[in-house]
Design an enzyme around this catalytic site. Sequence first.
Site, PDB file in Angstrom:
ATOM      1  N   ASP A 162       0.854  -1.270  -0.037  1.00  0.00           N
ATOM      2  CA  ASP A 162       0.239   0.042  -0.035  1.00  0.00           C
ATOM      3  C   ASP A 162       0.959   1.284   0.043  1.00  0.00           C
ATOM      4  O   ASP A 162       0.325   2.232   0.671  1.00  0.00           O
ATOM      5  CB  ASP A 162      -0.985  -0.183   1.214  1.00  0.00           C
ATOM      6  CG  ASP A 162      -1.981  -1.196   1.172  1.00  0.00           C
ATOM      7  OD1 ASP A 162      -2.317  -1.535  -0.011  1.00  0.00           O
ATOM      8  OD2 ASP A 162      -2.197  -1.752   2.379  1.00  0.00           O
ATOM      9  N   HIS A 167      -4.907  -1.599  -5.400  1.00  0.00           N
ATOM     10  CA  HIS A 167      -4.347  -0.708  -5.873  1.00  0.00           C
ATOM     11  C   HIS A 167      -5.297   0.478  -6.222  1.00  0.00           C
ATOM     12  O   HIS A 167      -6.347   0.213  -6.894  1.00  0.00           O
ATOM     13  CB  HIS A 167      -3.469  -1.075  -7.143  1.00  0.00           C
ATOM     14  CG  HIS A 167      -2.630  -2.060  -6.867  1.00  0.00           C
ATOM     15  ND1 HIS A 167      -1.548  -1.859  -5.750  1.00  0.00           N
ATOM     16  CD2 HIS A 167      -2.287  -3.043  -7.653  1.00  0.00           C
ATOM     17  CE1 HIS A 167      -0.770  -3.124  -5.918  1.00  0.00           C
ATOM     18  NE2 HIS A 167      -1.069  -3.877  -6.971  1.00  0.00           N
TER      19      HIS A 167
HETATM   20  P1  GDP Z   1      -0.525   0.107  -3.662  1.00  0.00           P
HETATM   21  O1  GDP Z   1      -1.279  -1.099  -3.026  1.00  0.00           O
HETATM   22  O2  GDP Z   1       0.751   0.215  -3.199  1.00  0.00           O
HETATM   23  O3  GDP Z   1      -0.951   0.538  -4.974  1.00  0.00           O
HETATM   24  O4  GDP Z   1      -1.311   1.101  -2.631  1.00  0.00           O
HETATM   25  P2  GDP Z   1      -2.976   1.521  -2.288  1.00  0.00           P
HETATM   26  O5  GDP Z   1      -3.624   2.207  -3.397  1.00  0.00           O
HETATM   27  O6  GDP Z   1      -3.357   0.213  -1.739  1.00  0.00           O
HETATM   28  O7  GDP Z   1      -2.829   2.731  -1.217  1.00  0.00           O
HETATM   29  C1  GDP Z   1      -2.221   3.985  -1.396  1.00  0.00           C
HETATM   30  C2  GDP Z   1      -3.365   4.960  -0.961  1.00  0.00           C
HETATM   31  O8  GDP Z   1      -2.818   6.116  -0.936  1.00  0.00           O
HETATM   32  C3  GDP Z   1      -4.566   4.924  -2.174  1.00  0.00           C
HETATM   33  O9  GDP Z   1      -5.816   5.177  -1.627  1.00  0.00           O
HETATM   34  C4  GDP Z   1      -3.962   6.238  -3.000  1.00  0.00           C
HETATM   35  O10 GDP Z   1      -4.994   6.889  -3.644  1.00  0.00           O
HETATM   36  C5  GDP Z   1      -3.330   6.956  -1.926  1.00  0.00           C
HETATM   37  N1  GDP Z   1      -2.289   7.881  -2.362  1.00  0.00           N
HETATM   38  C6  GDP Z   1      -1.101   7.619  -3.281  1.00  0.00           C
HETATM   39  N2  GDP Z   1      -0.211   8.529  -3.296  1.00  0.00           N
HETATM   40  C7  GDP Z   1      -0.907   9.612  -2.498  1.00  0.00           C
HETATM   41  C8  GDP Z   1      -0.386  10.843  -2.315  1.00  0.00           C
HETATM   42  O11 GDP Z   1       0.818  11.178  -2.603  1.00  0.00           O
HETATM   43  N3  GDP Z   1      -1.139  11.560  -1.358  1.00  0.00           N
HETATM   44  C9  GDP Z   1      -2.218  11.120  -1.045  1.00  0.00           C
HETATM   45  N4  GDP Z   1      -3.050  11.896  -0.095  1.00  0.00           N
HETATM   46  N5  GDP Z   1      -2.727   9.846  -1.165  1.00  0.00           N
HETATM   47  C10 GDP Z   1      -1.853   9.193  -2.009  1.00  0.00           C
HETATM   48 MG    MG Z   2      -2.740  -1.521  -1.692  1.00  0.00          MG
END
Ligand code: GDP
Ligand code: MG
Length: 426
Positions: free
Chosen positions: A15, A43
Amino acid sequence: MDNNITVLVGLQWGDEGKGRMVDYLAKDVDIVARFQGGNNAGHTVVNEFGTYKLHLIPSGIFNKNVINILGPGMVIDIEALSEELEELEKAGISVDNIRVSDRATITFPFHRLEDVLEETRLGGAAFGSTKRGIAYAYGERYMKKSIQLGELLYPEQLKKKITEHIEWKNLLFKNIYKSEETISAEDTIQWLEKFGDKIKKYICDTTYLLEDAAANGKKVLFEAQLGSLRDIYYGIYPYSTSSCTLASFAPVGGGLFNKRIDKVIGVMKSFSSCVGAGPFVTEMPDEEAGKLREIAFEYGASTGRPRRIGHFDAVATRYGAMVQGVDEIAMTKLDSLSGMKKLLICTEYDINGKRTDKFGLTPELEIAKPVYIEMDGWSEDITGCRKFEDLPETAQKYVIKIEELVGYKIRYVSVGPERESLIIMN
Ligand code: GDP
Ligand code: MG
């Protein structure tokens, strides 16, 4: 991106924001290929189409010219995949460019059942499984008992195999778990027909596809699920996932052998978050964690579970970056820290009075105490910043300190969930 073969991975517990980085980078590639994991991933991608949570489908799907591969290293619940395909189609996003590896493993409803039965048996000692049957699907793969996606194309052979398989599973459910629930071969065959019919057209030998494409100079981006510290070999075993989340595995789990990886991009969050059980050295006390969880909206994309929250852990992240062999880093969610007066960074662990900057085995992590340095925070809203110099000085210092401690170049800093909310560093 000027390089041809890139792997994008997570450096922490998952995440980190891999999905949003793949969505951003996909504009420059021809193929995005997921190389491990199943629908326990989540994601979240925010772009001009809206906000999407992807579980099995690679985050390159929003770029209509990109081929999106679900690789041989994955375990695929064909019911979940059908639902995900439907959702995207409903939203008007083309799924024509999806290809599913004939060598990927099918995750069945009985794997989900086994997952639930075992977590229930474990009670308080449960691992915090997502109950999607992932460990059981991978387990059977290693026991050489599982079914490959491509077997859907040979229904008569498959029926025979399934009938024998179900006999074995029912012995387990009845005699070990004393389960009231048993499973029937007919139901399972029906399930396979129903969802198999929907995805058959996407199944192919993705290895030949990737080899041909790469030989012709096409650009490939491999996408990982979860992060280094959940890796089955190098993570916090057994609180890990059941597959290899590392860049070195991308050629195997994705299926590309005659081109070398040019670049590994690692994604890390500017603080720590972790879902499920296991050691988490820099975990914040409930009240503090609660505040940041709300600001940063740290809830599981697949399960909705509140994520555990901690201070940035340079010991864990440096190790996470090392085992990925990372070339450059994307640091995400810096905006979520706005308003924190002080920021702690863990630089060492104290283990029974001895200090170390190395990340060790689970029993060691379970007794490790964090040693922190303290940095000043900032109160400004930074979501509009697009240049490093636009960030408040204390935010710049925080990023630079982390780069120094982790020991690899930070190339991107994200300041919001949207595709373009990104600072690209020189
Ligand atoms: P992944 O599993 O690595 O793809 O990550 P996830 O999508 O599960 O979790 C990352 C969360 O952080 C998601 O809700 C994204 O929309 C959010 N996100 C990613 N980058 C940023 C950022 O720079 N700022 C904010 N506020 N949210 C972010
Ligand atoms: Mg994730």
